[in-house]
Write a protein that holds these residues in place. Structure first.
Motif, mmCIF file in Angstrom:
data_model
loop_
_atom_site.group_PDB
_atom_site.id
_atom_site.type_symbol
_atom_site.label_atom_id
_atom_site.label_comp_id
_atom_site.label_asym_id
_atom_site.label_seq_id
_atom_site.Cartn_x
_atom_site.Cartn_y
_atom_site.Cartn_z
ATOM 1 N N PRO A 233 0.808 -1.309 -0.148
ATOM 2 C CA PRO A 233 0.004 0.039 -0.050
ATOM 3 C C PRO A 233 0.953 1.320 0.077
ATOM 4 O O PRO A 233 1.902 1.150 0.437
ATOM 5 N N TYR A 234 0.328 2.490 -0.449
ATOM 6 C CA TYR A 234 0.876 3.718 -0.520
ATOM 7 C C TYR A 234 0.582 4.290 0.430
ATOM 8 O O TYR A 234 -0.265 5.226 0.661
ATOM 9 N N MET A 235 1.570 4.400 1.631
ATOM 10 C CA MET A 235 1.395 5.012 2.694
ATOM 11 C C MET A 235 2.613 5.650 3.377
ATOM 12 O O MET A 235 3.032 5.194 4.468
ATOM 13 N N PRO A 236 3.271 6.731 2.747
ATOM 14 C CA PRO A 236 4.426 7.383 3.348
ATOM 15 C C PRO A 236 3.759 7.977 4.601
ATOM 16 O O PRO A 236 2.894 8.637 4.911
ATOM 17 N N PRO A 237 4.919 8.169 5.419
ATOM 18 C CA PRO A 237 4.821 9.137 6.795
ATOM 19 C C PRO A 237 5.037 10.447 6.341
ATOM 20 O O PRO A 237 5.704 10.680 5.489
ATOM 21 N N ALA A 238 4.726 11.449 7.467
ATOM 22 C CA ALA A 238 5.233 12.913 7.255
ATOM 23 C C ALA A 238 6.846 12.903 7.260
ATOM 24 O O ALA A 238 7.290 11.988 8.047
ATOM 25 N N PRO A 239 7.345 13.749 6.718
ATOM 26 C CA PRO A 239 7.006 14.772 5.897
ATOM 27 C C PRO A 239 6.598 14.283 4.604
ATOM 28 O O PRO A 239 6.150 15.190 3.577
ATOM 29 N N TYR A 240 7.224 12.983 3.994
ATOM 30 C CA TYR A 240 7.029 12.784 2.559
ATOM 31 C C TYR A 240 5.416 12.395 2.237
ATOM 32 O O TYR A 240 5.398 12.634 1.007
ATOM 33 N N SER A 241 4.395 12.461 2.966
ATOM 34 C CA SER A 241 3.276 12.185 2.818
ATOM 35 C C SER A 241 2.708 13.481 2.140
ATOM 36 O O SER A 241 1.486 13.489 1.532
ATOM 37 N N GLU A 242 3.366 14.767 2.434
ATOM 38 C CA GLU A 242 3.066 15.896 1.971
ATOM 39 C C GLU A 242 3.794 16.526 0.966
ATOM 40 O O GLU A 242 3.689 17.685 0.727
ATOM 41 N N GLN A 243 4.736 15.786 0.650
ATOM 42 C CA GLN A 243 6.079 16.234 -0.362
ATOM 43 C C GLN A 243 5.496 16.810 -1.548
ATOM 44 O O GLN A 243 6.026 17.555 -2.229
ATOM 45 N N TYR A 244 4.351 15.789 -2.309
ATOM 46 C CA TYR A 244 3.941 15.976 -3.523
ATOM 47 C C TYR A 244 2.669 16.398 -3.557
ATOM 48 O O TYR A 244 1.768 15.612 -2.894
ATOM 49 N N ASP A 245 2.108 17.184 -4.524
ATOM 50 C CA ASP A 245 0.944 17.628 -4.742
ATOM 51 C C ASP A 245 0.229 16.781 -5.649
ATOM 52 O O ASP A 245 0.746 16.717 -6.980
ATOM 53 N N PRO A 246 -0.807 15.906 -5.596
ATOM 54 C CA PRO A 246 -1.484 15.310 -6.483
ATOM 55 C C PRO A 246 -1.746 15.961 -7.764
ATOM 56 O O PRO A 246 -1.838 15.270 -9.089
ATOM 57 N N ALA A 247 -2.157 17.210 -7.688
ATOM 58 C CA ALA A 247 -2.662 17.898 -8.576
ATOM 59 C C ALA A 247 -1.373 18.210 -9.808
ATOM 60 O O ALA A 247 -1.888 18.669 -10.813
ATOM 61 N N SER A 248 -0.255 18.325 -9.034
ATOM 62 C CA SER A 248 0.905 18.805 -10.006
ATOM 63 C C SER A 248 1.705 17.558 -10.391
ATOM 64 O O SER A 248 2.528 17.743 -11.362
ATOM 65 N N ILE A 249 1.031 16.331 -10.230
ATOM 66 C CA ILE A 249 1.709 15.116 -10.662
ATOM 67 C C ILE A 249 1.529 15.038 -12.124
ATOM 68 O O ILE A 249 0.501 15.210 -12.904
ATOM 69 N N ASP A 288 -8.421 8.721 -12.553
ATOM 70 C CA ASP A 288 -7.252 9.305 -13.122
ATOM 71 C C ASP A 288 -6.837 10.226 -11.675
ATOM 72 O O ASP A 288 -5.716 10.403 -11.168
ATOM 73 N N ALA A 289 -7.989 10.830 -10.961
ATOM 74 C CA ALA A 289 -7.635 11.557 -9.824
ATOM 75 C C ALA A 289 -7.046 10.825 -8.698
ATOM 76 O O ALA A 289 -6.171 11.222 -7.740
ATOM 77 N N ASP A 290 -7.441 9.502 -8.559
ATOM 78 C CA ASP A 290 -7.060 8.278 -7.457
ATOM 79 C C ASP A 290 -5.559 8.250 -7.941
ATOM 80 O O ASP A 290 -4.800 8.057 -7.104
ATOM 81 N N TYR A 291 -5.273 7.833 -9.384
ATOM 82 C CA TYR A 291 -3.806 7.650 -9.715
ATOM 83 C C TYR A 291 -2.854 8.699 -9.021
ATOM 84 O O TYR A 291 -1.836 8.569 -8.868
ATOM 85 N N ARG A 292 -3.354 10.004 -9.239
ATOM 86 C CA ARG A 292 -2.603 11.075 -8.724
ATOM 87 C C ARG A 292 -2.079 10.978 -7.327
ATOM 88 O O ARG A 292 -1.089 11.384 -6.933
ATOM 89 N N GLU A 293 -3.083 10.767 -6.767
ATOM 90 C CA GLU A 293 -2.885 10.628 -5.271
ATOM 91 C C GLU A 293 -1.871 9.366 -5.005
ATOM 92 O O GLU A 293 -0.734 9.482 -4.312
ATOM 93 N N ILE A 294 -2.173 8.218 -5.776
ATOM 94 C CA ILE A 294 -1.089 7.164 -5.569
ATOM 95 C C ILE A 294 0.235 7.319 -6.058
ATOM 96 O O ILE A 294 1.051 7.274 -5.523
ATOM 97 N N PHE A 295 0.230 8.204 -7.254
ATOM 98 C CA PHE A 295 1.701 8.697 -7.509
ATOM 99 C C PHE A 295 2.290 9.686 -6.517
ATOM 100 O O PHE A 295 3.353 9.343 -6.282
ATOM 101 N N ALA A 296 1.516 10.354 -6.160
ATOM 102 C CA ALA A 296 2.176 11.583 -4.972
ATOM 103 C C ALA A 296 2.528 10.665 -3.775
ATOM 104 O O ALA A 296 3.703 10.777 -3.365
ATOM 105 N N HIS A 297 1.772 9.649 -3.188
ATOM 106 C CA HIS A 297 2.339 8.838 -2.222
ATOM 107 C C HIS A 297 3.297 7.870 -2.530
ATOM 108 O O HIS A 297 4.247 7.875 -1.724
ATOM 109 N N THR A 298 3.490 7.194 -3.769
ATOM 110 C CA THR A 298 4.603 6.540 -4.280
ATOM 111 C C THR A 298 5.712 7.309 -4.277
ATOM 112 O O THR A 298 6.659 6.958 -3.725
ATOM 113 N N TYR A 299 5.898 8.472 -4.993
ATOM 114 C CA TYR A 299 6.893 9.367 -4.910
ATOM 115 C C TYR A 299 7.403 9.825 -3.520
ATOM 116 O O TYR A 299 8.404 9.837 -3.084
ATOM 117 N N GLY A 300 6.562 10.030 -2.359
ATOM 118 C CA GLY A 300 6.949 10.303 -1.090
ATOM 119 C C GLY A 300 7.611 8.912 -0.525
ATOM 120 O O GLY A 300 8.617 9.279 0.052
#
Length: 498
Positions: A233-249, A288-300
């Motif tokens: 599962p895609y579940m980074p802790p802080a601060p990495y959970s906030e590092q990427y904005d899903p809308a900007s992915i 696609d919106a879900d994927y953006r969150e998944i990508f943001a958390h994956t990158y975190g």
């Protein structure tokens, strides 16, 4: 050039991630993810652009990384089959040659659960929850590792040494019901509440660093520093959970409308969640919106790993070990991440799943090099042995790519061969891939997959039945047959004439 890399046996430090695509790193051209430490490693070493798995699933490919054999030779054809301790494994070979061997993090060489009615063999129990409910350690050497800090599973399901170390209360902070903020509802995606300092990635790096500080300095080391992320599962802790904005992915999956109509029926059935395959969790309900969150958390998750790698490399430098330590970064396989309307992994032979990052920094090598030749996971063992000045053992099917890893402009392979046996379908896939074409043959299906990568690099148009490529298909099938026969094991060796 001398076969030996250094004047004395080099230390070898392997960083391994789980389920990470090659293009999920800055040094591989990703415009969003921040990986400064891994990028610096690539700038100082050799980055391979066409490194591929022997099998796109955790256990089979990890077994290939440990044995230098293809799955049908080492026997781990799919997840759920343990790697026989009777086979020679890289850590044990290095241990017998005077290396001290240590593993921190994920191994996954035996199943995480035993669900069949057949009682497990003794070696098959050490990475199961049942074993760890009654034990706090495992016997060593374990596949040749003299020191082991084990994490089994992913996210809130992680157990092993890590869970015993942090305790139930801290471990529970990995759970979705303890998320730092209310989860959005995106499948397998949330912001973990666990403090960064107690996260498994941090402790894997902590134990690696502690080992470097306390080891026997008279003995060369082989370290397997293996992170369970960015596997779902895609579940980074802080601060990495906030590092990427899903809308900007940047989200531009390799897919097209109607694509599933041109692929074998199991692709659509998998997408719609109608069948189970090894590693895939459907995909039809992921927007696609879900994927953006998944990508943001994956990158975190990836950025967190990058920081832990940075900590370990800083310790290598502080201890004065840089000039005699080979550093390797790689992953066991990729992730579809929305490509072709699918997510995760399984019998879906596309580039995002099959191609992995591979970086070598060899002290005596040329830095800042990029090698575009093809490399297979089975080549890892003979390359490490070559670097250590150790002759390859019987049964190895890979080839050393030490010269390219040293930065020499040497062509290693012009194509790779990949296997996937899927008892869920059930079917067996055999795959061949070069710069020009990718072909997949199925044991039981009438048709296969054929992509012209020169005109269709994103693999969107299956041309198996295209008359214009009939001769190409037949030649690729002949090459695939040669590769498949070459991947048959020569073990056991004959002992006499008759």
């Amino acid at each position: 050039m001398s076969r030996h890399v250094l004047t004395s046996r080099p230390n070898i430090l392997c960083f391994v991630t789980d389920q990470q695509r090659a293009d999920h790193l800055g040094c591989y051209g990703n415009p969003d993810v921040q990986t400064p430490h891994i990028d610096a490693l690539a700038a100082e070493g050799v980055r391979f652009t066409h490194a591929y798995v022997a099998n796109p699933l955790c256990m089979p490919n990890r077994a290939s990384l440990f044995t230098g054999m293809y799955p049908k030779a080492h026997g781990v054809r799919e997840n759920g089959i343990g790697l026989s301790p009777e086979l020679p494994a890289l850590p044990e070979v290095l241990r017998q040659q005077g290396y001290h061997t240590a593993s921190f993090g994920k191994l996954h060489l035996v199943p995480y659960s035993i669900k069949r009615h057949t009682p497990p063999a003794p070696f098959e129990i050490y990475e199961t929850p049942e074993y760890w409910q009654e034990h706090t350690d495992i016997p060593v050497p374990y596949y040749g590792f003299e020191q082991v800090y084990l994490t089994c599973g992913h996210g809130p399901y992680i157990f092993g040494h890590y869970k015993h170390e942090v305790g139930e209360e801290v471990h529970a902070l990995l759970n979705i019901d303890r998320a730092a903020v209310t989860p959005s509802g995106v499948r397998e995606s949330w912001k973990a509440a666990i403090p960064q300092s107690r996260h498994y990635n941090t402790l894997i790096a902590d134990h690696t660093i502690e080992y470097l500080r306390t080891r026997d300095a008279e003995q060369p080391f082989f370290i397997w520093c293996s992170f369970p992320d960015p596997h779902h599962p895609y579940m980074p802790p802080a601060p990495y959970s906030e590092q990427y904005d899903p809308a900007s992915i940047t989200f531009a999956p390799a897919r097209r409308a109607g694509e599933l109509d041109d692929l074998p029926a199991y692709f659509r059935a998998s997408h719609e969640g109608q069948i189970t395959t090894g590693g895939l969790e459907g995909g039809a309900q992921i927007s696609d919106a879900d994927y953006r969150e998944i990508f943001a958390h994956t990158y975190g998750m990836i950025s967190m790993i990058d920081d832990q790698i940075g900590r370990v490399l800083a310790e290598i430098d502080r201890l004065g070990l840089r000039e005699n330590t080979i550093v390797i970064f790689m992953s066991d396989h990729g992730d579809l991440m929305g490509d072709h309307w699918l997510i995760n992994k399984g019998p879906y032979p596309f580039d995002g799943l099959l191609r992995v990052p591979l970086i070598w920094r060899v002290p005596s090598g040329k830095g800042g090099q990029v090698n575009e030749s093809f490399v297979s996971a089975v080549d890892f063992v003979p390359t490490v042995l070559d670097a250590a000045g150790i002759s390859p053992y019987a049964g190895i099917q890979g080839r050393s790519y030490l010269q390219p890893a040293l930065g020499e402009p040497v062509r290693h392979r012009d194509h790779v061969y990949i296997e996937y046996d899927c008892s869920y379908l059930p079917d067996r896939l055999r795959h061949i891939r070069s710069e020009a074409f990718a072909l997949t043959f199925y044991e039981r299906a009438e048709a296969g997959l054929l992509f012209d990568l020169r005109s269709d690099p994103r693999e969107l148009h299956n041309r198996w039945d295209d008359p214009a490529l009939t001769e190409v298909r037949e030649e690729l099938l002949r090459q695939l047959l040669r590769d498949s026969v070459e991947a048959d094991s020569w073990l056991p060796l004959k002992k006499g004439h008759a």
